[in-house]
Write a protein that holds these residues in place. Sequence first.
Motif, mmCIF file in Angstrom:
data_model
loop_
_atom_site.group_PDB
_atom_site.id
_atom_site.type_symbol
_atom_site.label_atom_id
_atom_site.label_comp_id
_atom_site.label_asym_id
_atom_site.label_seq_id
_atom_site.Cartn_x
_atom_site.Cartn_y
_atom_site.Cartn_z
ATOM 1 N N ASP A 109 0.844 -1.205 0.000
ATOM 2 C CA ASP A 109 0.000 0.000 0.000
ATOM 3 C C ASP A 109 0.876 1.251 0.000
ATOM 4 N N SER A 110 1.901 1.222 0.849
ATOM 5 C CA SER A 110 2.772 2.385 0.961
ATOM 6 C C SER A 110 3.570 2.604 -0.329
ATOM 7 N N ALA A 111 4.150 1.533 -0.829
ATOM 8 C CA ALA A 111 5.017 1.647 -2.006
ATOM 9 C C ALA A 111 4.241 2.047 -3.250
ATOM 10 N N SER A 112 2.965 1.678 -3.310
ATOM 11 C CA SER A 112 2.213 1.967 -4.534
ATOM 12 C C SER A 112 1.877 3.452 -4.668
ATOM 13 N N ARG A 113 2.298 4.248 -3.708
ATOM 14 C CA ARG A 113 2.240 5.706 -3.903
ATOM 15 C C ARG A 113 3.385 6.175 -4.809
ATOM 16 N N PHE A 114 4.365 5.307 -4.998
ATOM 17 C CA PHE A 114 5.558 5.719 -5.754
ATOM 18 C C PHE A 114 5.805 4.884 -7.015
ATOM 19 N N ALA A 115 5.144 3.738 -7.113
ATOM 20 C CA ALA A 115 5.300 2.866 -8.292
ATOM 21 C C ALA A 115 3.983 2.105 -8.430
ATOM 22 N N PRO A 116 3.696 1.582 -9.617
ATOM 23 C CA PRO A 116 2.411 0.910 -9.791
ATOM 24 C C PRO A 116 2.239 -0.308 -8.880
ATOM 25 N N ASP A 117 1.010 -0.543 -8.498
ATOM 26 C CA ASP A 117 0.683 -1.656 -7.612
ATOM 27 C C ASP A 117 0.581 -2.943 -8.439
ATOM 28 N N PRO A 118 1.416 -3.938 -8.142
ATOM 29 C CA PRO A 118 1.392 -5.156 -8.970
ATOM 30 C C PRO A 118 0.277 -6.129 -8.577
ATOM 31 N N ARG A 119 -0.408 -5.896 -7.469
ATOM 32 C CA ARG A 119 -1.302 -6.924 -6.928
ATOM 33 C C ARG A 119 -2.426 -7.351 -7.870
ATOM 34 N N PRO A 120 -3.037 -6.417 -8.639
ATOM 35 C CA PRO A 120 -4.102 -6.875 -9.537
ATOM 36 C C PRO A 120 -3.619 -7.867 -10.602
ATOM 37 N N PHE A 121 -2.316 -7.939 -10.833
ATOM 38 C CA PHE A 121 -1.781 -8.793 -11.895
ATOM 39 C C PHE A 121 -0.983 -9.960 -11.332
ATOM 40 N N GLU A 122 -1.107 -10.137 -10.017
ATOM 41 C CA GLU A 122 -0.247 -11.091 -9.316
ATOM 42 C C GLU A 122 -0.555 -12.547 -9.664
ATOM 43 N N ILE A 123 0.509 -13.339 -9.913
ATOM 44 C CA ILE A 123 0.319 -14.785 -10.082
ATOM 45 C C ILE A 123 1.125 -15.589 -9.059
ATOM 46 N N ASP A 124 2.069 -14.947 -8.383
ATOM 47 C CA ASP A 124 2.838 -15.654 -7.354
ATOM 48 C C ASP A 124 3.463 -14.614 -6.441
ATOM 49 N N ARG A 125 3.714 -15.012 -5.203
ATOM 50 C CA ARG A 125 4.460 -14.109 -4.328
ATOM 51 C C ARG A 125 5.330 -14.891 -3.362
ATOM 52 N N ASP A 126 6.396 -14.263 -2.910
ATOM 53 C CA ASP A 126 7.209 -14.863 -1.874
ATOM 54 C C ASP A 126 7.640 -13.765 -0.921
ATOM 55 N N LEU A 127 7.638 -14.073 0.374
ATOM 56 C CA LEU A 127 7.961 -13.061 1.369
ATOM 57 C C LEU A 127 9.098 -13.576 2.225
ATOM 58 N N PHE A 128 10.010 -12.711 2.567
ATOM 59 C CA PHE A 128 10.935 -13.154 3.612
ATOM 60 C C PHE A 128 11.262 -12.070 4.611
ATOM 61 N N THR A 129 11.739 -12.533 5.777
ATOM 62 C CA THR A 129 11.961 -11.661 6.931
ATOM 63 C C THR A 129 13.427 -11.762 7.351
ATOM 64 N N PRO A 130 13.818 -11.016 8.392
ATOM 65 C CA PRO A 130 15.201 -11.143 8.886
ATOM 66 C C PRO A 130 15.572 -12.579 9.266
ATOM 67 N N ASN A 131 14.580 -13.394 9.628
ATOM 68 C CA ASN A 131 14.888 -14.800 9.942
ATOM 69 C C ASN A 131 15.508 -15.500 8.745
ATOM 70 N N THR A 132 14.931 -15.230 7.576
ATOM 71 C CA THR A 132 15.420 -15.863 6.349
ATOM 72 C C THR A 132 16.841 -15.388 6.079
ATOM 73 N N ILE A 133 17.060 -14.090 6.237
ATOM 74 C CA ILE A 133 18.384 -13.523 5.970
ATOM 75 C C ILE A 133 19.410 -14.144 6.916
ATOM 76 N N ARG A 134 19.001 -14.333 8.163
ATOM 77 C CA ARG A 134 19.929 -14.945 9.125
ATOM 78 C C ARG A 134 20.303 -16.354 8.660
ATOM 79 N N ARG A 135 19.322 -17.078 8.138
ATOM 80 C CA ARG A 135 19.620 -18.430 7.660
ATOM 81 C C ARG A 135 20.618 -18.423 6.506
ATOM 82 N N PHE A 136 20.527 -17.405 5.664
ATOM 83 C CA PHE A 136 21.411 -17.380 4.495
ATOM 84 C C PHE A 136 22.817 -16.870 4.796
ATOM 85 N N CYS A 137 22.972 -16.023 5.820
ATOM 86 C CA CYS A 137 24.321 -15.468 6.030
ATOM 87 C C CYS A 137 24.880 -15.765 7.410
#
Lengths: 476, 89
Positions: free
Chosen positions: A392-420
């Motif tokens: 919602d916040s970002a779509s004030r600055f770039a188009p909102d991709p959600r109406p065209f969405e076919i897949d999504r993936d989310l990650f948090t600092p937990n994921t980053i910790r696992r990778f590094c």
Amino acid sequence: MSEKYDAILIGAGMSGLAAGIRLAQYDKRVLILEKHYLWGGLNSFYKRRGRIFDVGLHALTNFAPKGRRGVPLTKLLRQLRIRHSDLQLGEQNYSEIAFPTERLRFSNEFELFESEIARAFPDQVDGFAKLTEAIFAYDSFTPPDPDLLARGELAKFITEPLLVEMLMLPMCYYGSAIPGDIAWYQFAILFKSFYDEGFARPEGGIRPLLDLLVKRYKSLGGELRMKSGVAEILQQGAGSLRSAAGVRLENGEEIFADQVLSSAGFGPTMEMCGAELGARVTDEDRGQLSFNETVIVTDKTPMDFGNYGAAITFFNDSDTFDYRCPAPGGLGIDPRSGVICSPNNYAATEPLTEGWMRFTALASASHWGDLAQADATEYATQKQRAAEAFLDSASRFAPDPRPFEIDRDLFTPNTIRRFCGHPKGAVYGAPKKRLDGATELPGLFLMGTDQGLLGVVGAMLSGISMANRHCLQPTA
Amino acid sequence: MTRDEVILAIKDIIETIAPDEELDSLDVDERLRDQIELDSMDFLDIVMELRKRYGVQVPEEDYKELASLTSCADYLGPKLENVELKVGV
Ligand SMILES: Cc1cc2nc3c(=O)[nH]c(=O)nc-3n(C[C@H](O)[C@H](O)[C@H](O)COP(=O)(O)OP(=O)(O)OC[C@H]3O[C@@H](n4cnc5c(N)ncnc54)[C@H](O)[C@@H]3O)c2cc1C
């Protein structure tokens, strides 16, 4: 002793792979140990539902055309003996810094950025020219002062507060481990890597580049062992004769080497040296800035559904930019600023058919860490909630991709910790860098993030220069 | 190796580490650094290649002896006297 190596490298991220190539190139017996089943570290990739997602690739900074002299990319290719064309780099269209009242575009031609500054801030043109001059005069041979901060230095050249904030935003997001500011030498390095050099994307994402590095390393005789986490750094001798002797893996196996180079971060590395050295790790040595990332795949390209042509948009929704770790609770992220990136907006011989947009927000590592431990369902729910708020916040600055969405993936600092492996998923590691790579234990050196060079190109240069300095230099 | 062969050996090493540089027109007496792009990392590679290919050690305090092709020949000539030239490795 058959098991003795000249050098053991901890971590098969960008810095470890580059250091490995350097050492193997000069016939050192070298072993890279990686705790994951995949290489790449923070710049790795993963498969979901038949798609390959990059963990951390928005842009390869430091783009330079083939043969451009004296710039990091050219040095790196030379040191690793990789051809420019092997990287298959596609240049960005353009990128932008977006604030509510002003937008500045930049591309791989410095003149665009200069003209944008002149358009938006006509009275800052002289100051900006002097700033640029100071940054270009800043050569990488004089040892930098790591305690000098950018805000103080910028104030000497730029008198318009909005321009200061606009200049700070991208540099902080792409390389500051310090809340609210960034070290001046980092700012200078990044400034050149963005505006004078530029952004590109290796065709096919990070995977072909990683394949290239791993193949080169192995063809030179380098050894790489995955799923081989290091639990302890072995030592020999006592008092002033004490030095690193090798490592003990998590499975108990001991491997010996004359030198150990670690990309696991300063804190985790010292904690592997036993209680006495581990106890010397202070809060200053532990970073806390981390990110949540939302990746949206769409059935049309961002250009097709939203006329969006930027490789990267750095946005901030007020006139002041607040770069710090949000407090735990609430959304677990700070929706006020962030980075939007579209891999579609780089030149490619085979353009991506699906649309991709990535959204990066400052996140609270303890919020996500505690939640994941306490309640997996709630963790998943809140992850989606934070993503929606951020989109919602970002779509004030770039188009909102959600109406065209076919897949999504989310990650948090937990994921980053696992990778590094950095505690708290601190992407840019410790606020305090150790530029010479030395530690209190002779024979043990740091490379990568906590040595002080960041990003894909920076991490590789760090591996190269630490390998040169500590393992190849005749006096070493 | 003769003097000329030492110069060939150095040029061949530079070609390996800096394939994009034009080496045919190098002036033997002028500093290499002033003619082509070579930084301290590249000089380290020249030294490492000398060791790898010809077994000769150049201590750090002698790097300055490698400034031009002529000074390379002066400095390395005696060390490489009984060593065979290997090019294109
Ligand atoms: C979301 C995100 C976006 C990013 N975007 C960009 C970008 O667009 N452009 C850019 O240039 N940079 C980007 N970066 C930064 C870049 O990814 C990093 O700076 C760089 O990859 C760091 O490389 P490194 O080798 O220093 O460390 P790492 O990648 O952290 O590698 C360390 C490795 O060591 C391993 N390890 C740790 N502990 C142990 C142990 N005990 N035993 C064995 N192995 C161990 C880890 O598993 C890891 O593989 C991004 C990062 C993130 C998280």
